[in-house]
Design a protein around this motif. Structure first.
Motif, PDB file in Angstrom:
ATOM      1  N   LYS A  90       1.642  -3.114 -59.710  1.00  0.00           N
ATOM      2  CA  LYS A  90       1.641  -1.990 -60.246  1.00  0.00           C
ATOM      3  C   LYS A  90       2.994  -1.848 -60.897  1.00  0.00           C
ATOM      4  CE  LYS A  90       1.500   3.019 -59.199  1.00  0.00           C
ATOM      5  NZ  LYS A  90       1.299   3.951 -58.030  1.00  0.00           N
ATOM      6  N   CYS A  91       3.152  -1.315 -62.042  1.00  0.00           N
ATOM      7  CA  CYS A  91       4.342  -1.436 -62.916  1.00  0.00           C
ATOM      8  C   CYS A  91       5.053  -0.229 -62.254  1.00  0.00           C
ATOM      9  CB  CYS A  91       4.214  -1.362 -64.397  1.00  0.00           C
ATOM     10  SG  CYS A  91       5.689  -0.903 -65.267  1.00  0.00           S
ATOM     11  N   PRO A  92       6.477  -0.381 -61.961  1.00  0.00           N
ATOM     12  CA  PRO A  92       7.060   0.697 -61.072  1.00  0.00           C
ATOM     13  C   PRO A  92       7.587   1.886 -62.519  1.00  0.00           C
ATOM     14  CG  PRO A  92       8.090  -1.552 -60.585  1.00  0.00           C
ATOM     15  CD  PRO A  92       6.967  -1.643 -61.804  1.00  0.00           C
ATOM     16  N   THR A  93       7.468   1.376 -63.494  1.00  0.00           N
ATOM     17  CA  THR A  93       7.714   2.554 -64.523  1.00  0.00           C
ATOM     18  C   THR A  93       6.572   3.405 -64.852  1.00  0.00           C
ATOM     19  OG1 THR A  93       9.610   1.078 -65.173  1.00  0.00           O
ATOM     20  CG2 THR A  93       8.896   2.767 -66.758  1.00  0.00           C
ATOM     21  N   CYS A  94       5.722   2.707 -65.532  1.00  0.00           N
ATOM     22  CA  CYS A  94       4.457   3.643 -66.212  1.00  0.00           C
ATOM     23  C   CYS A  94       3.409   3.613 -64.997  1.00  0.00           C
ATOM     24  CB  CYS A  94       4.112   2.823 -67.490  1.00  0.00           C
ATOM     25  SG  CYS A  94       3.266   1.118 -67.139  1.00  0.00           S
ATOM     26  N   PHE A 129       9.035  -9.944 -67.254  1.00  0.00           N
ATOM     27  CA  PHE A 129       9.508  -8.600 -67.162  1.00  0.00           C
ATOM     28  C   PHE A 129       9.093  -8.213 -65.878  1.00  0.00           C
ATOM     29  CE2 PHE A 129       8.689  -9.018 -71.765  1.00  0.00           C
ATOM     30  CZ  PHE A 129      10.103  -9.394 -72.076  1.00  0.00           C
ATOM     31  N   ARG A 130       8.304  -8.852 -64.962  1.00  0.00           N
ATOM     32  CA  ARG A 130       7.792  -8.586 -64.018  1.00  0.00           C
ATOM     33  C   ARG A 130       8.884  -8.238 -62.816  1.00  0.00           C
ATOM     34  NH1 ARG A 130       8.099 -14.022 -63.848  1.00  0.00           N
ATOM     35  NH2 ARG A 130       9.122 -15.084 -62.045  1.00  0.00           N
ATOM     36  N   PRO A 131       8.681  -7.013 -61.788  1.00  0.00           N
ATOM     37  CA  PRO A 131       7.311  -6.517 -61.616  1.00  0.00           C
ATOM     38  C   PRO A 131       6.920  -5.433 -62.856  1.00  0.00           C
ATOM     39  CG  PRO A 131       8.898  -5.488 -60.458  1.00  0.00           C
ATOM     40  CD  PRO A 131       9.659  -6.492 -61.074  1.00  0.00           C
ATOM     41  N   PHE A 132       7.731  -5.275 -63.886  1.00  0.00           N
ATOM     42  CA  PHE A 132       7.422  -4.332 -65.150  1.00  0.00           C
ATOM     43  C   PHE A 132       6.189  -4.924 -65.821  1.00  0.00           C
ATOM     44  CE2 PHE A 132      11.606  -3.891 -63.586  1.00  0.00           C
ATOM     45  CZ  PHE A 132      11.716  -2.575 -63.406  1.00  0.00           C
ATOM     46  N   CYS A 133       5.556  -4.360 -66.651  1.00  0.00           N
ATOM     47  CA  CYS A 133       4.444  -4.650 -67.244  1.00  0.00           C
ATOM     48  C   CYS A 133       4.918  -5.235 -68.710  1.00  0.00           C
ATOM     49  CB  CYS A 133       3.506  -3.648 -67.665  1.00  0.00           C
ATOM     50  SG  CYS A 133       3.900  -2.050 -68.518  1.00  0.00           S
ATOM     51  N   SER A 134       5.986  -4.583 -69.016  1.00  0.00           N
ATOM     52  CA  SER A 134       6.551  -5.203 -70.581  1.00  0.00           C
ATOM     53  C   SER A 134       7.961  -4.819 -70.325  1.00  0.00           C
ATOM     54  CB  SER A 134       6.081  -4.179 -71.734  1.00  0.00           C
ATOM     55  OG  SER A 134       6.342  -2.825 -71.300  1.00  0.00           O
ATOM     56  N   GLU A 135       8.583  -5.420 -71.541  1.00  0.00           N
ATOM     57  CA  GLU A 135      10.077  -5.231 -71.877  1.00  0.00           C
ATOM     58  C   GLU A 135      10.773  -3.834 -71.920  1.00  0.00           C
ATOM     59  OE1 GLU A 135      11.550  -7.068 -75.080  1.00  0.00           O
ATOM     60  OE2 GLU A 135      13.681  -7.144 -74.478  1.00  0.00           O
ATOM     61  N   CYS A 140       9.201  -1.057 -70.424  1.00  0.00           N
ATOM     62  CA  CYS A 140       9.438  -0.424 -69.023  1.00  0.00           C
ATOM     63  C   CYS A 140      10.404  -1.070 -68.458  1.00  0.00           C
ATOM     64  CB  CYS A 140       7.739  -0.923 -68.295  1.00  0.00           C
ATOM     65  SG  CYS A 140       6.372   0.236 -68.625  1.00  0.00           S
ATOM     66  N   ARG A 141      10.785  -2.188 -68.448  1.00  0.00           N
ATOM     67  CA  ARG A 141      11.987  -2.731 -67.646  1.00  0.00           C
ATOM     68  C   ARG A 141      13.338  -2.033 -68.160  1.00  0.00           C
ATOM     69  NH1 ARG A 141      14.357  -7.353 -69.325  1.00  0.00           N
ATOM     70  NH2 ARG A 141      15.861  -8.325 -68.056  1.00  0.00           N
ATOM     71  N   SER A 142      13.438  -1.849 -69.556  1.00  0.00           N
ATOM     72  CA  SER A 142      14.707  -1.410 -70.051  1.00  0.00           C
ATOM     73  C   SER A 142      14.676   0.119 -69.579  1.00  0.00           C
ATOM     74  CB  SER A 142      14.616  -1.670 -71.535  1.00  0.00           C
ATOM     75  OG  SER A 142      13.403  -0.952 -72.282  1.00  0.00           O
ATOM     76  N   ILE A 143      13.447   0.616 -69.563  1.00  0.00           N
ATOM     77  CA  ILE A 143      13.256   2.151 -69.392  1.00  0.00           C
ATOM     78  C   ILE A 143      13.908   2.437 -67.706  1.00  0.00           C
ATOM     79  CG2 ILE A 143      11.922   3.991 -68.680  1.00  0.00           C
ATOM     80  CD1 ILE A 143      10.267   3.455 -71.253  1.00  0.00           C
ATOM     81  N   ASP A 144      13.463   1.625 -66.975  1.00  0.00           N
ATOM     82  CA  ASP A 144      14.017   1.361 -65.467  1.00  0.00           C
ATOM     83  C   ASP A 144      15.347   1.409 -65.467  1.00  0.00           C
ATOM     84  OD1 ASP A 144      12.719   1.697 -62.713  1.00  0.00           O
ATOM     85  OD2 ASP A 144      13.923  -0.089 -62.628  1.00  0.00           O
TER      86      ASP A 144
END
Ligand SMILES: [Zn+2]
Length: 76
Positions: free
Chosen positions: A20-24, A36-42, A44-48
């Motif tokens: 599960k993506c921590p952001t979305c 970009f794991r554990p995020f689904c995309s770049e 979401c990663r940058s947002i986090d």
């Protein structure tokens, strides 16, 4: 020819783990293909990361700083 169609194509990519993506909160491929794991995309990663940074350097707006509160105190 010694093909065994029964063993293959039964489980599609068993090594792929979906987390599960921590952001979305959406599905994120937790594999080497997803850098970009554990995020689904770049994004979401940058947002986090941005959230962490803003949380880190957040200044309390409702708390006036007495040291920087007197701009017109310099009465000459
Ligand atoms: Zn995401």
């Amino acid at each position: 020819m010694s093909l065994t169609p029964m063993a293959s194509s039964a489980t599609p990519t068993p090594a792929t783990k979906i987390v599960k993506c921590p952001t979305c909160g959406g599905p994120s491929v937790y594999a080497a293909s997803n850098r970009f794991r554990p995020f689904c995309s770049e994004r979401c990663r940058s947002i986090d990361l941005g959230a962490w940074a803003s949380e880190e350097f957040r200044v309390p707006e409702d708390e006036p700083d007495p040291q920087a509160q007197t701009p017109d105190d310099q009465s000459s």
